[in-house]
Structures are given as C-alpha cells and as structure tokens.
Design an enzyme around this catalytic site. Structure first.
Site, PDB file in Angstrom:
ATOM      1  N   LEU A  79      -0.361   2.730   6.846  1.00 54.02           N
ATOM      2  CA  LEU A  79      -1.399   3.398   6.064  1.00 54.02           C
ATOM      3  C   LEU A  79      -2.750   2.731   6.342  1.00 54.02           C
ATOM      4  O   LEU A  79      -2.837   1.498   6.308  1.00 54.02           O
ATOM      5  CB  LEU A  79      -1.070   3.277   4.566  1.00 54.02           C
ATOM      6  CG  LEU A  79      -2.034   4.066   3.688  1.00 54.02           C
ATOM      7  CD1 LEU A  79      -1.671   5.547   3.705  1.00 54.02           C
ATOM      8  CD2 LEU A  79      -2.038   3.550   2.260  1.00 54.02           C
TER       9      LEU A  79
ATOM     10  N   HIS B 115      12.337  25.681   2.450  1.00 52.70           N
ATOM     11  CA  HIS B 115      11.663  24.664   3.258  1.00 52.70           C
ATOM     12  C   HIS B 115      10.355  25.200   3.844  1.00 52.70           C
ATOM     13  O   HIS B 115       9.378  24.471   3.979  1.00 52.70           O
ATOM     14  CB  HIS B 115      12.571  24.184   4.396  1.00 52.70           C
ATOM     15  CG  HIS B 115      13.693  23.302   3.929  1.00 52.70           C
ATOM     16  ND1 HIS B 115      14.698  23.739   3.107  1.00 52.70           N
ATOM     17  CD2 HIS B 115      13.949  21.990   4.160  1.00 52.70           C
ATOM     18  CE1 HIS B 115      15.537  22.750   2.856  1.00 52.70           C
ATOM     19  NE2 HIS B 115      15.097  21.667   3.481  1.00 52.70           N
TER      20      HIS B 115
ATOM     21  N   GLU C 261       3.387  -3.285   8.213  1.00 51.24           N
ATOM     22  CA  GLU C 261       2.682  -3.492   6.949  1.00 51.24           C
ATOM     23  C   GLU C 261       3.714  -3.870   5.899  1.00 51.24           C
ATOM     24  O   GLU C 261       4.880  -4.085   6.220  1.00 51.24           O
ATOM     25  CB  GLU C 261       1.903  -2.227   6.553  1.00 51.24           C
ATOM     26  CG  GLU C 261       2.762  -0.984   6.394  1.00 51.24           C
ATOM     27  CD  GLU C 261       1.980   0.253   5.956  1.00 51.24           C
ATOM     28  OE1 GLU C 261       0.848   0.134   5.460  1.00 51.24           O
ATOM     29  OE2 GLU C 261       2.543   1.358   6.091  1.00 51.24           O
TER      30      GLU C 261
ATOM     31  N   ARG D  13      12.341  27.695  -4.102  1.00 56.46           N
ATOM     32  CA  ARG D  13      12.721  26.621  -3.179  1.00 56.46           C
ATOM     33  C   ARG D  13      13.052  27.172  -1.794  1.00 56.46           C
ATOM     34  O   ARG D  13      13.983  27.963  -1.630  1.00 56.46           O
ATOM     35  CB  ARG D  13      13.925  25.835  -3.708  1.00 56.46           C
ATOM     36  CG  ARG D  13      14.248  24.640  -2.813  1.00 56.46           C
ATOM     37  CD  ARG D  13      15.477  23.865  -3.265  1.00 56.46           C
ATOM     38  NE  ARG D  13      15.714  22.730  -2.381  1.00 56.46           N
ATOM     39  CZ  ARG D  13      16.345  22.807  -1.203  1.00 56.46           C
ATOM     40  NH1 ARG D  13      16.821  23.962  -0.779  1.00 56.46           N
ATOM     41  NH2 ARG D  13      16.495  21.731  -0.455  1.00 56.46           N
TER      42      ARG D  13
ATOM     43  N   TYR E 128      -1.004  11.452  -2.307  1.00 58.32           N
ATOM     44  CA  TYR E 128      -1.613  10.765  -3.447  1.00 58.32           C
ATOM     45  C   TYR E 128      -2.639   9.747  -2.996  1.00 58.32           C
ATOM     46  O   TYR E 128      -2.787   9.470  -1.805  1.00 58.32           O
ATOM     47  CB  TYR E 128      -0.529  10.100  -4.308  1.00 58.32           C
ATOM     48  CG  TYR E 128       0.052   8.814  -3.753  1.00 58.32           C
ATOM     49  CD1 TYR E 128       0.914   8.819  -2.660  1.00 58.32           C
ATOM     50  CD2 TYR E 128      -0.265   7.582  -4.317  1.00 58.32           C
ATOM     51  CE1 TYR E 128       1.448   7.640  -2.164  1.00 58.32           C
ATOM     52  CE2 TYR E 128       0.271   6.396  -3.823  1.00 58.32           C
ATOM     53  CZ  TYR E 128       1.126   6.436  -2.749  1.00 58.32           C
ATOM     54  OH  TYR E 128       1.651   5.268  -2.251  1.00 58.32           O
TER      55      TYR E 128
ATOM     56  N   ARG F 276      -9.691   9.719   2.759  1.00 62.59           N
ATOM     57  CA  ARG F 276      -8.276   9.551   3.116  1.00 62.59           C
ATOM     58  C   ARG F 276      -7.425  10.636   2.450  1.00 62.59           C
ATOM     59  O   ARG F 276      -6.481  11.155   3.054  1.00 62.59           O
ATOM     60  CB  ARG F 276      -7.786   8.150   2.712  1.00 62.59           C
ATOM     61  CG  ARG F 276      -6.384   7.851   3.207  1.00 62.59           C
ATOM     62  CD  ARG F 276      -6.004   6.393   3.009  1.00 62.59           C
ATOM     63  NE  ARG F 276      -5.896   6.054   1.597  1.00 62.59           N
ATOM     64  CZ  ARG F 276      -5.650   4.834   1.130  1.00 62.59           C
ATOM     65  NH1 ARG F 276      -5.485   3.823   1.971  1.00 62.59           N
ATOM     66  NH2 ARG F 276      -5.565   4.595  -0.161  1.00 62.59           N
TER      67      ARG F 276
ATOM     68  N   LYS G  17      -0.638   9.466   3.163  1.00 61.55           N
ATOM     69  CA  LYS G  17      -0.247   8.846   1.894  1.00 61.55           C
ATOM     70  C   LYS G  17       0.598   9.850   1.104  1.00 61.55           C
ATOM     71  O   LYS G  17       0.122  10.495   0.168  1.00 61.55           O
ATOM     72  CB  LYS G  17      -1.492   8.381   1.124  1.00 61.55           C
ATOM     73  CG  LYS G  17      -1.195   7.225   0.172  1.00 61.55           C
ATOM     74  CD  LYS G  17      -2.451   6.500  -0.215  1.00 61.55           C
ATOM     75  CE  LYS G  17      -2.271   5.521  -1.369  1.00 61.55           C
ATOM     76  NZ  LYS G  17      -1.272   4.494  -1.200  1.00 61.55           N
TER      77      LYS G  17
HETATM   78  N1  PDD Z   1      -0.301   1.504  -2.029  1.00 62.28           N
HETATM   79  N2  PDD Z   1       0.317   0.450   2.904  1.00 62.28           N
HETATM   80  C1  PDD Z   1       1.091   1.104   2.019  1.00 62.28           C
HETATM   81  C2  PDD Z   1       2.422   1.607   2.478  1.00 62.28           C
HETATM   82  C3  PDD Z   1       0.653   1.302   0.693  1.00 62.28           C
HETATM   83  O1  PDD Z   1       1.419   1.993  -0.165  1.00 62.28           O
HETATM   84  C4  PDD Z   1      -0.608   0.779   0.296  1.00 62.28           C
HETATM   85  C5  PDD Z   1      -1.149   0.950  -1.092  1.00 62.28           C
HETATM   86  C6  PDD Z   1      -1.378   0.090   1.242  1.00 62.28           C
HETATM   87  C7  PDD Z   1      -2.744  -0.460   0.918  1.00 62.28           C
HETATM   88  O2  PDD Z   1      -3.719   0.561   0.875  1.00 62.28           O
HETATM   89  P1  PDD Z   1      -5.010   0.426  -0.046  1.00 62.28           P
HETATM   90  O3  PDD Z   1      -5.672  -0.857   0.329  1.00 62.28           O
HETATM   91  O4  PDD Z   1      -5.831   1.604   0.280  1.00 62.28           O
HETATM   92  O5  PDD Z   1      -4.528   0.390  -1.480  1.00 62.28           O
HETATM   93  C8  PDD Z   1      -0.898  -0.040   2.535  1.00 62.28           C
HETATM   94  C9  PDD Z   1      -0.740   1.852  -3.353  1.00 62.28           C
HETATM   95  C10 PDD Z   1      -1.559   0.831  -4.050  1.00 62.28           C
HETATM   96  C11 PDD Z   1       0.446   2.346  -4.151  1.00 62.28           C
HETATM   97  O6  PDD Z   1       1.241   3.059  -3.566  1.00 62.28           O
HETATM   98  O7  PDD Z   1       0.544   2.070  -5.357  1.00 62.28           O
END
Ligand code: PDD
Length: 290
Positions: free
Chosen positions: A206, A101, A178, A99, A32, A51, A146
């Site tokens: 991320l 894997h 993070e 389903r 996502y 990304r 992501k």
């Molecule tokens: N999340 N690290 C993680 C684990 C995140 O889920 C996010 C953002 C970030 C920041 O990334 P960016 O600056 O590109 O938004 C870092 C989004 C906002 C979410 O999951 O809703």
C-alpha cells in the site's frame, strides 16, 4: 454513542443500518481510507482522498463525491464527534445488488464513515519498541488498492499476536513488502549514520501516506535514504526496523523473529524521525495548515 455518516446522513452509530445485500457485506466489495485527525484537522487530507480516488478507480466503483464534498463530510463528522485527535474511517462499497459476481450496471455505492479517538503510542512502546515476526505474504497481487477485503491481513496480524508479537512483516518471493497494516522501513549501516531503506511503491504494498511523510522528512533533514527492495535475509542485518501507519505513526521493531534488531532498543534514527514527525505535526497544527 459516536456519530457516524451513512449515505449523506449523520446519525448515532447504533441507528445506522446497511442492507444485507450490500456487496460490501456479501463480497467484501469496497475500498476504504483511514485518515488521522490532529487538533480537529484531517492530516494530509488531499493525499488520502487521492488514494481513495485511485482505489475506487482500480475496482471500478463510481466515486460518489467530489473532493470538496468528501472534505466537508469528513470535517462535519470530526466536528460532531468533538474535534481533537481522531481517526476517521471511510468506506465506499459497490452498494446493494442481487448477488452476482458480475458488476451491477448502475451501482449506488454505499458511503460509510466513522471516527474513533486517536491516542498516541504509549511511552513504554516508544521506549522499548515492539516485537514482529516475518510471515509469508498470503495476500493478492493488488495490494496498492486499499480494499476492505482484509481477511489475509487479519489472519496475518492474528498469527503475529498469537506468537506474542504486535505486527507481521510480510515476505513475498524472498522480499519484505510491508506489515499486515503498516509500511516497512529498515536502517542499514552501509555508511556512517546509516541509510534508511523502504521498499519501492508497486502492486505488492500500500502506498502509505505516513511512509511518504517519513521520506519527505528524511529528505528535508539530510537523512540518507533510498527506496529499494529489502531481501528477507537483509532484515537480519538491519540495525533498525520500523513500521509506519496513520494510526500508529512510526514504531520501532526491536525484536524480529525472537532476535534483537540492532542492540534491541529503538535506534538513533528512529528517535530522530519520531521527534521530527511530532514537530512536523505540531507545526501544521499551530499554523492550522494540515
Ligand atoms: N492501514 N500497509 C497496509 C497494508 C495498511 O493497512 C496500512 C494502513 C499501511 C499504512 O498506510 P498509511 O500510512 O496511509 O496509514 C500500509 C490502516 C491504518 C488500517 O487499515 O487501519
């Protein structure tokens, strides 16, 4: 009711349905993006789409759209939801399949997008900062993807909320990576004015788009900064800690593990970067060049 996008069609959210055998539903098999929109213009769209392409490639889901198609799809969704400031959520799953894997041979990915109003952080949050707690990073080792499978992130965030904090700062092998849904910055008073530090990109975090904007702004405005590891114990001597994300922008962490960060108030570098960030957004908006 908001308008959402599902597989080429825009329709009211309540009318959008996904088959129960979708691998996103069964396995959390998908990726996502969250893209902020200011004044009707998606912010850093190319970076978000790059990304997304990278996440899709890493998990071997064929990219269903060329970049121009993604851009058109997103803009149409934004327009149909009334423009202004929004947060677009975009999700691609591997689609429906029996389903198993093993990856299906010719998947038909499911493309879903929705948009929600985006509100700036409340003035009192910016004035007081937020509380965070440090927690062991229980996620997998491919956090640069992501992925929609966010169970560890959800549990970590909830553990923070249960402790009266707004965010969890994650620690892996003694290093801060993070936040549960944000990137991490810390300021150390190693030189006059402080130095801004964020952990380097890699598989344990991320690559945040907001993170990149902050580093660019620091570079452009002579704010000393570097990308280097932050040890758990370093956090205790940071004079400022921030978390950043597309929806929250930059937030100062003023209490970590029940202890004040610095003097317990948002610090001077936060105030400066927050101002620079707002000015940067406004400048792009005015020039129509997000
Ligand atoms: N999340 N690290 C993680 C684990 C995140 O889920 C996010 C953002 C970030 C920041 O990334 P960016 O600056 O590109 O938004 C870092 C989004 C906002 C979410 O999951 O809703």
């Amino acid at each position: 009711m908001p308008i959402v996008h599902l597989n080429g069609q825009n329709l009211p959210a309540g009318d959008a349905c996904v088959p129960v055998l979708d691998r996103g539903f069964i396995f959390g098999d998908g990726v996502y993006e969250v893209i902020p929109v200011f004044g009707g213009h998606p912010f850093r769209l190319s970076e978000h789409l790059r990304r997304l392409e990278n996440s899709l490639g890493e998990v071997r889901i064929p990219n269903p759209h060329a970049r121009a198609e993604w851009a058109a799809l997103i803009q149409r969704l934004v327009d149909e939801n009334g423009g202004g400031d929004q947060s677009v959520y975009l999700q691609v799953t591997r689609g429906p399949a029996a389903r198993d894997h093993a990856l299906p041979e010719n998947p038909t990915p499911t493309v879903f997008a929705m948009s929600n109003p985006l509100h700036p952080a409340a003035a009192e949050i910016l004035a007081q900062g937020i509380k965070a707690i440090s927690l062991d990073d229980i996620r997998w080792t491919r956090c640069h993807i992501k992925a929609i499978s966010l169970l560890p992130n959800i549990l970590l965030r909830q553990t923070a909320l249960d402790a009266g904090a707004a965010e969890a700062i994650l620690i892996r092998d003694g290093y801060a990576t993070e936040g549960a849904a944000s990137n991490l910055f810390a300021v150390f008073d190693e030189k006059p004015g402080g130095i801004l530090v964020t952990p380097p990109k890699g598989p344990h975090l991320l690559p945040g788009i907001t993170r990149d904007v902050i580093l660019e702004l620091a570079g452009a405005h002579g704010i000393a900064h570097r990308e280097s590891d932050i040890r758990r114990e370093d956090l205790a001597r940071a004079s400022e800690i921030w978390v950043t994300s597309s929806t929250k922008e930059v937030l100062p962490v003023t209490t970590l593990d029940d202890k004040p960060v610095g003097n317990g108030k948002p610090g001077p570098l936060f105030l400066r970067i927050h101002e620079l960030y707002q000015a940067y957004k406004t400048g792009l908006h005015d020039s129509g060049d997000n």
